[in-house]
Design an enzyme around this catalytic site. Structure first.
Site, PDB file in Angstrom:
ATOM      1  CG  HIS A 180      65.032  94.930  10.464  1.00 16.55           C
ATOM      2  ND1 HIS A 180      65.534  95.162   9.197  1.00 16.55           N
ATOM      3  CD2 HIS A 180      64.097  93.960  10.325  1.00 16.55           C
ATOM      4  CE1 HIS A 180      64.925  94.363   8.334  1.00 16.55           C
ATOM      5  NE2 HIS A 180      64.055  93.627   8.989  1.00 16.55           N
ATOM      6  CG  HIS A 276      65.639  99.331   6.695  1.00 14.40           C
ATOM      7  ND1 HIS A 276      65.392  98.103   7.239  1.00 14.40           N
ATOM      8  CD2 HIS A 276      64.478  99.722   6.092  1.00 14.40           C
ATOM      9  CE1 HIS A 276      64.138  97.746   6.980  1.00 14.40           C
ATOM     10  NE2 HIS A 276      63.572  98.709   6.280  1.00 14.40           N
ATOM     11  CD  GLU A 368      69.078  99.454   3.884  1.00 15.13           C
ATOM     12  OE1 GLU A 368      69.728  99.355   4.942  1.00 15.13           O
ATOM     13  OE2 GLU A 368      68.128  98.703   3.582  1.00 15.13           O
TER      14      GLU A 368
END
Length: 636
Positions: A180, A276, A368
Site C-alpha cells: 500500500h 504495513h 502493522e
C-alpha cells in the site's frame, strides 16, 4: 482566519476513493501568521487525528539552519464529518489543522507520515551495493517490471561464501513491504530490517548462516511514484489479489508468489511477514492466522512439522509464539495484546492468509505499525519517529534469534504459558502433547522451534475480536485495518440474527425444532417450551392432590412426588439432549444462545424440583394457587 484554505485530495488513480494520505507543499509563507488548512474529502469515518496525532512539516529554511528535517506540528487539529455527500450516499470527512510558520518566503512541506519515495529506495540500495562489506552479504536483481515499466527489486540475503551443502539446507524467510503506497512507515521498518541483516553484528551473521532471506522492499512502486494511498495504477488493492494474481495487471504480486513457490521447492520456508501501516490503532502489532486444534479439525490440517519444522503435534497456539518473542524483544514498541489471529472471509485474498492456506505456512504474518505512536509504556502520547520505526525492523530480526534458539525448552515453556492464558473452549489441552513430543531432533542451529526468555511469561490475553470489512472502494489502509472500525457492525448483525432466532423459536417453531431433534438433525428446544411443559406437570400434580383427602397420607405424598419427579427428569433429559445436538438448528439459533438456553433450563428445572417438594408437603390446601410465579422474560 484571514488565511484559510479548503484542500481536495486527488483519489487513487482509476478509483473514486482512498483519499487519506497526503504530501504537499506551502510556498511564499508569511512569518508567524496562522494558516488554517482544511482537507474536505477524507473518506474514513474516524482517524488517529481524533486521538491527538499531528501531521508532519518540513521547512526548507529551518532544515538548512538547524538540520532538522521532519517535525510534528499543527494546532487546533480536528477530524469530523462534513455535509458534502458522496455518490454512495455517505458523507465526506474534514481534517483541519492550523500552522504557524517561523520564516517568511519559505517553502514548507506537509505530510501524513514520514515520506519514503521510490527514489529513496533506489538510492539506499545503491549505497548498499557501493559499501565494500555489505555488498558481499546480499544479491540484488529485478523481480519484474510494473505496469509503468518500473523495476521491482528482489534482495537475497545470506552467507554466500559458505559450504554449498550448508547453503542447500538453510531455511527460507520471505519479507515484503509497501504493497500500500501510503504506508510509508512500513518502508522505514523495512530499512531497519535491511540494515540489520546486511550489518556486521554477530547476530546478523548467525541469521545469514542459518537462513536465506528473500526481501521485496516495495511491492507497489507505481503507486508510490504516483502518490496513491492504497492501489496500483490499475486501481486495484494489490493485497486483495493473492489468490489468483494476474501476470499482466498485478505483475509484482504474481512474480512474488511464484518466487515463494520456487523457494519452497528448494528449501523449507519457515516465515512470511508483510510490513504495513495502520491509520486507526496505536502501537505496533501483528495479524496472524489461527490454526484450530480441536480433534475434529486436526485431521484436515497438515502436520505441524511440515509447516514449521517443529516436532510438536497438535499445537493450536504455535502461530502466537513468534509474536510473543517479538513482544519480549521490543516490549516498549510491540504490543502483543493488540495482535489478532482470526482469519476472516473478507481477508482470504490477502498475502498472509493465502500463503498460510495454500503453502501450509503457519508463520504467516502482517506487521502493522501505527501512524501515530504507542498507547503503552513511558512514551504514551508521543509519535513514532524514524528511529523507532527502524528499531522495530531491528527487533524483528532479533526476535528471529530468540524464536530459532536450538534449545527446545524455551519453546515448550512459552507454549505452556500461552496454553494457560488461552485455554481451549472445548477443553482439549496441548500441554500433554508438548511434554511427550521429542523435540531434540528438530532443533538444529537456526531452528524455528523456540522463542524468548523462558523466565518471562507470555503476555496476557490477545484481542481476537472478529471484525468485518469495509466497502472495497473505501477499504482501509492495511491488511486488517478496516476490521477495527467495522467491529460494531458485525456484532450488531450477530445480535439481530440471535434475536430473530429467539422470536421464531418462541412463536411457532417448537414443533419443527422438536421434529428435527427426533430425526437427529440437531434441534434445540427453547427455554419457554420446557418451562411450559414443566408447568403442566405441576398442575397435574396439584390437581391430583386436590382431588384426594384434605390431609393426604404419607404414601400419597410419596407417590405424587415420585411420579412428578420422573416426568420432570424425562423433560430435563430431553432438553439436555437436544441442547447437545449440533447441526443446522444449532447454527440457526446460534451456539451462544443454545448454551444459554440449556444453562437456564437446567437451573430452572432444578429449582422446580425443590419447589415441588414444598408444594406436596403443604397438601391440598395449596392447590394450583401455590405454583411458583412465571419466570421473567429472557433478555440479553
Amino acid at each position: 482566519y484571514d488565511y484559510e484554505y479548503d484542500l481536495i485530495l486527488r483519489p487513487d488513480i482509476n478509483t473514486r476513493g482512498h483519499t487519506q494520505w497526503f504530501y504537499f507543499s506551502v510556498s511564499n509563507t508569511l512569518r508567524n501568521v496562522p494558516y488554517k488548512l482544511n482537507i474536505i474529502n477524507m473518506v474514513k469515518s474516524d482517524s488517529l487525528y481524533q486521538d491527538g496525532m499531528q501531521p508532519l512539516i518540513c521547512s526548507e529554511k529551518e532544515s538548512v539552519a538547524t538540520g532538522r528535517v521532519w517535525t510534528r506540528n499543527g494546532t487546533n487539529t480536528s477530524y469530523y464529518q462534513n455535509n458534502i455527500k458522496r455518490k454512495n450516499g455517505h458523507y465526506y470527512y474534514t481534517f483541519t489543522c492550523t500552522f504557524t510558520f517561523p520564516h517568511a518566503n519559505d517553502t514548507v512541506y506537509v505530510a501524513y507520515c514520514y515520506p519514503y519515495t521510490y527514489t529513496d529506495l533506489q538510492r539506499y540500495l545503491r549505497r548498499l551495493e557501493e559499501d565494500p562489506k555489505r555488498r558481499q552479504r546480499f544479491r540484488r536483481r529485478v523481480l519484474c517490471q510494473t505496469l509503468a515499466g518500473n523495476n521491482c527489486d528482489l534482495l537475497t540475503i545470506t552467507s554466500f561464501g559458505g559450504d554449498p551443502e550448508s547453503l542447500r539446507h538453510r531455511r527460507g524467510v520471505v519479507v515484503t513491504g509497501r504493497v500500500h503506497p501510503g504506508e510509508s512507515n512500513a518502508s522505514w521498518m523495512m530499512k531497519g530490517t535491511l540494515d540489520f541483516l546486511t550489518g556486521s553484528s554477530l547476530d546478523a551473521k548467525i541469521l545469514r548462516d542459518n537462513f536465506v532471506f528473500k526481501v521485496v522492499p516495495m511491492l507497489n512502486p507505481d503507486g508510490v511514484i504516483n502518490g496513491n494511498y492504497r492501489c496500483s495504477l490499475a486501481g486495484v488493492d494489490l493485497n486483495r489479489v493473492w489468490t489468483d494474481p494476474s501476470k499482466k495487471l498485478h505483475p509484482t504480486i504474481y512474480h512474488t508468489k511464484m518466487m515463494v513457490r520456487r523457494l519452497m521447492d528448494d528449501r523449507e520456508l519457515v516465515m512470511f511477514c508483510d510490513y504495513h501501516g495502520h491509520s486507526r490503532k496505536k502501537n505496533v502489532f501483528m495479524y496472524g492466522c489461527e490454526r484450530k486444534a480441536d480433534r475434529k479439525s486436526q485431521g484436515n490440517q497438515p502436520p505441524i512439522d511440515k509447516m514449521t519444522g517443529s516436532s510438536v503435534q497438535g499445537t493450536r497456539l504455535l502461530e502466537r509464539v513468534f509474536p510473543c518473542a517479538l513482544s519480549q524483544t521490543a516490549p516498549n514498541i510491540f504490543a502483543y495484546a493488540d495482535c489478532n489471529f482470526k482469519v476472516q472471509k473478507s481477508k482470504e485474498n490477502t498475502a498472509r492468509v493465502v500463503l498460510w492456506r495454500e503453502f501450509n505456512l503457519i508463520n504467516s504474518f502482517t506487521l502493522e505499525a501505527s501512524f501515530a505512536g504507542p498507547a503503552m509504556g513511558a512514551e504514551v502520547g508521543l509519535h513514532y519517529g524514524i528511529e523507532r520505526l527502524e528499531e522495530m525492523g531491528h527487533a524483528f530480526c532479533e526476535a528471529m534469534l530468540h524464536y530459532c534458539d536450538p534449545d527446545p525448552t524455551r519453546m515448550q515453556q512459552l507454549l505452556r504459558d500461552l496454553e494457560l492464558q488461552n485455554p481451549p473452549k472445548n477443553g482439549y489441552s496441548n500441554i500433554s502433547s508438548m511434554q511427550s513430543a521429542d523435540m531434540t531432533n528438530s532443533a538444529p542451529s537456526g531452528s524455528n522451534n523456540n522463542n524468548s526468555n523462558p523466565n518471562s511469561s507470555a503476555p496476557n490475553t490477545v484481542n481476537n475480536s472478529e471484525d468485518s470489512e469495509e466497502d472495497d472502494v473505501d477499504s482501509d489502509d492495511s491488511d486488517d485495518d478496516s476490521d477495527y472500525v467495522a467491529q460494531s457492525t458485525a456484532r450488531r448483525k450477530t445480535s439481530k440474527k440471535s434475536k430473530n432466532t429467539k422470536k421464531k423459536s418462541s412463536s411457532g417453531s417448537k414443533g419443527s425444532l422438536e421434529s428435527k431433534s427426533s430425526k437427529g438433525v440437531g434441534g434445540v428446544k427453547s427455554t419457554k417450551d420446557r418451562v411450559d411443559s414443566g408447568r403442566s406437570l405441576w398442575k397435574a400434580a396439584g390437581a391430583t392432590l386436590s382431588s384426594s383427602a384434605a390431609n393426604p397420607t404419607r404414601e400419597q405424598v410419596s407417590s405424587a412426588r415420585s411420579k412428578s419427579s420422573k416426568k420432570l427428569e424425562r423433560t430435563s433429559s430431553k432438553g439436555s439432549q437436544s441442547s447437545k445436538l449440533n447441526g443446522s438448528a444449532r447454527r440457526l439459533a446460534g451456539e451462544e444462545e443454545a448454551t444459554l438456553d440449556s444453562d437456564r433450563s437446567d437451573a430452572y428445572d432444578t429449582g422446580l424440583a425443590g419447589m415441588m417438594d414444598d408444594m406436596v408437603l403443604q397438601g391440598s390446601s395449596m392447590g394450583t394457587q401455590g405454583l411458583p410465579p412465571r419466570p421473567p422474560p429472557r433478555g440479553r
